[in-house]
Write an enzyme that holds these catalytic residues in place. Structure first.
Site, PDB file in Angstrom:
ATOM      1  CG  HIS A  65      -9.633  -3.638  -5.314  1.00  0.00           C
ATOM      2  ND1 HIS A  65      -9.110  -2.723  -6.188  1.00  0.00           N
ATOM      3  CD2 HIS A  65      -9.018  -3.412  -4.128  1.00  0.00           C
ATOM      4  CE1 HIS A  65      -8.203  -1.979  -5.568  1.00  0.00           C
ATOM      5  NE2 HIS A  65      -8.121  -2.375  -4.312  1.00  0.00           N
ATOM      6  CG  ASP A 154      -6.042   1.478  -4.502  1.00  0.00           C
ATOM      7  OD1 ASP A 154      -5.082   1.742  -3.772  1.00  0.00           O
ATOM      8  OD2 ASP A 154      -6.636   0.389  -4.479  1.00  0.00           O
ATOM      9  CG  HIS A 181      -1.473   2.499  -3.845  1.00  0.00           C
ATOM     10  ND1 HIS A 181      -1.968   1.224  -3.718  1.00  0.00           N
ATOM     11  CD2 HIS A 181      -0.130   2.351  -3.954  1.00  0.00           C
ATOM     12  CE1 HIS A 181      -0.973   0.353  -3.754  1.00  0.00           C
ATOM     13  NE2 HIS A 181       0.153   1.015  -3.897  1.00  0.00           N
ATOM     14  CG  HIS A 235      -3.996   0.640   1.215  1.00  0.00           C
ATOM     15  ND1 HIS A 235      -2.922   1.427   0.876  1.00  0.00           N
ATOM     16  CD2 HIS A 235      -4.536   0.230   0.043  1.00  0.00           C
ATOM     17  CE1 HIS A 235      -2.821   1.469  -0.439  1.00  0.00           C
ATOM     18  NE2 HIS A 235      -3.794   0.762  -0.968  1.00  0.00           N
ATOM     19  CG  ASP A 308      -6.833  -2.933  -0.374  1.00  0.00           C
ATOM     20  OD1 ASP A 308      -7.404  -2.902  -1.487  1.00  0.00           O
ATOM     21  OD2 ASP A 308      -5.593  -2.893  -0.254  1.00  0.00           O
TER      22      ASP A 308
HETATM   23  O1  DOR Z   1      -3.182  -5.650  -2.136  1.00  0.00           O
HETATM   24  C1  DOR Z   1      -3.625  -4.917  -3.000  1.00  0.00           C
HETATM   25  N1  DOR Z   1      -4.493  -5.380  -3.920  1.00  0.00           N
HETATM   26  N2  DOR Z   1      -3.227  -3.649  -3.027  1.00  0.00           N
HETATM   27  C2  DOR Z   1      -3.579  -2.827  -4.031  1.00  0.00           C
HETATM   28  O2  DOR Z   1      -3.164  -1.692  -4.002  1.00  0.00           O
HETATM   29  C3  DOR Z   1      -4.370  -3.317  -5.159  1.00  0.00           C
HETATM   30  C4  DOR Z   1      -5.179  -4.482  -4.793  1.00  0.00           C
HETATM   31  C5  DOR Z   1      -5.759  -5.227  -5.965  1.00  0.00           C
HETATM   32  O3  DOR Z   1      -6.360  -4.589  -6.835  1.00  0.00           O
HETATM   33  O4  DOR Z   1      -5.663  -6.463  -5.995  1.00  0.00           O
HETATM   34 ZN    ZN Z   2      -3.934   0.449  -2.876  1.00  0.00          ZN
END
Ligand code: DOR
Ligand code: ZN
Length: 427
Positions: A65, A154, A181, A235, A308
């Site tokens: 991300h 996701d 997801h 994940h 992730d």
């Molecule tokens: O822990 C997570 N953070 N899981 C997710 O599915 C999204 C992600 C986020 O964008 O912060």
């Molecule tokens: Zn996710």
């Protein structure tokens, strides 16, 4: 740009099966030659002495991300890819839960523009549905044409049966994987950690294992109805879902999956007394599930280690556990955790560990990188497999420091990262 000669290292390239002492010459952004030690003569090249070091293809992370556009206070494409480079990653796939959601070719192109200042290749993943609202499909052909390598919502699941089936069909038509997801959010409302005794003691509502596995099972049923469809499970965190993937793969379905370093390194015990740096989605699970993730990595069921990487600002994580956002950073600790846990503790051959971080993730989403031979992209990670070091979150290249691994000692340290022939990290 000056050519670069990486001399005297041990080249480990899972894609070609190479594991030997070799010199590597990078020129014009590409691998120009890989030869026995001493055979390459390039007077114009800068020389990097890789004695005692492993020279591998640049690592590939298919789940990060980067927070741009829209949340540059958490991370930018520049800072996120700088963290990637520090972790040995030269290719990252960027999730679409940005603001706005990446559901158009314009945003895909914006993310890939040289103006973003990336130190690694960025492969955007497009939203599977408009605004990731789960109602109407985006234009997969147009997203693909602009450079998207997969589609996903996701952060949330693609929940409805009909829309998921339509997504699998439309993606198959343009040869893109659908990344799920896998969380049945009808079962996880108000939940903030794994279901079980610990959640009960802490007074938190828990996400069940079935909230993940039931959606994976549903998706596999849908995948059976789609010719040439490809489902990739993001994940994955539970033994039950892993077993479903294993069985479906045996039955000939095109399903791939990834596991994060935190899901093979940690259990729910890390939540301790409401540590928000141990809060993510899916949550850290119990020991049996963690052991199952290791098993799946060792036996080949798991295709990729994906971080992730989910940066969040300090003020967001410093809240009551239930209010804090999900996610932890991961780019700078992935290789060290993989070497320490999979290679050292579980005796997985180094080439196997590297396959999970290079060729296999690249293959899962159809990227060209992840290999090291003459003519391949000049993306290289050089690391010391024996060096023990302590990760300090404060020294992270990421804008955010939300990690449960601050102060952890690990083995395997990145010394040099080269992206498209250019040195982007050195330590
Ligand atoms: O822990 C997570 N953070 N899981 C997710 O599915 C999204 C992600 C986020 O964008 O912060
Ligand atoms: Zn996710």
């Amino acid at each position: 740009m000056k050519p670069l000669l990486i001399r005297g290292g041990r080249v480990v390239d899972p894609a070609s099966g190479q594991d030997a002492m070799r010199d590597v010459l990078l020129r014009d952004g590409k691998v120009a030659a890989i030869e026995n030690p001493g055979r390459i003569h390039a007077a114009d090249a800068e020389v990097f002495d890789a004695k005692g070091l492993v020279v591998a293809p640049g690592l590939v992370d298919i789940h990060v991300h980067l927070r741009e556009p829209g949340q540059s206070y958490k991370e930018t494409i520049a800072t996120g890819t700088a963290a990637a480079a520090a972790g040995g990653f030269t290719s990252v796939c960027a999730m679409p839960n940005t603001i706005p959601v990446n559901d158009t070719p314009e945003t895909v192109r914006w993310m890939q523009s040289p103006e973003r200042g990336a130190s690694a290749r960025v492969f955007p993943i497009g939203a599977a549905t408009r605004g990731s609202m789960g109602e109407a499909l985006t234009d997969y052909a147009a997203l693909r044409e602009a450079g998207a390598v997969a589609v996903t919502d996701d952060g949330k699941p693609i929940l409805g049966d009909a829309i998921m089936l339509a997504a699998l069909r439309a993606a198959a038509a343009v040869e893109l994987p659908v990344i799920q997801h896998a969380e049945d959010t009808r079962l996880t409302g108000g939940c903030s950690m794994n279901a079980g005794a610990l959640a009960f003691r802490l007074g938190l509502r828990g996400m069940s294992v079935e909230a993940e596995s039931s959606l994976v099972e549903r998706d596999l049923d849908l995948l059976r109805q789609v010719r040439r469809g490809h489902l990739h499970v993001a994940h994955l965190s539970t033994s039950k879902a892993l077993n479903a993937v294993r069985a479906a793969r045996r039955a000939g379905l095109h399903v791939t999956c990834e596991v994060t370093p935190h899901h093979f390194a940690l259990t729910e015990e890390s939540v301790g007394l409401y540590d928000t740096n141990a809060k993510m989605n899916p949550p850290l699970r119990g020991e049996a599930d963690r052991a199952a993730m290791i098993e799946g990595l060792l036996d080949g069921t798991v295709d990729a280690i994906a971080t992730d990487h989910a940066p969040h600002a300090a003020h967001e994580k410093q809240q009551e556990f239930e209010r804090a956002p999900n996610g932890i950073t991961g780019l700078e600790t992935a290789l060290g955790l993989a070497i320490s846990i999979l290679h050292i503790r579980h005796r997985m051959p180094l080439a196997g560990v590297l396959a999970l971080l290079t060729s296999r993730p690249a293959q899962a989403v159809g990227l060209k990188g992840g290999s090291l031979s003459a003519g391949s992209p000049g993306d290289v990670a050089v690391f010391d497999p024996a060096a023990r070091w302590v990760f300090r979150a404060a020294e992270s290249r990421s804008k955010s420091k939300n990690t449960p691994f601050d102060g952890w000692e690990m083995q395997g340290r990145v010394r040099l990262t080269v992206s498209q022939g250019r040195i982007v990290f050195r330590s």
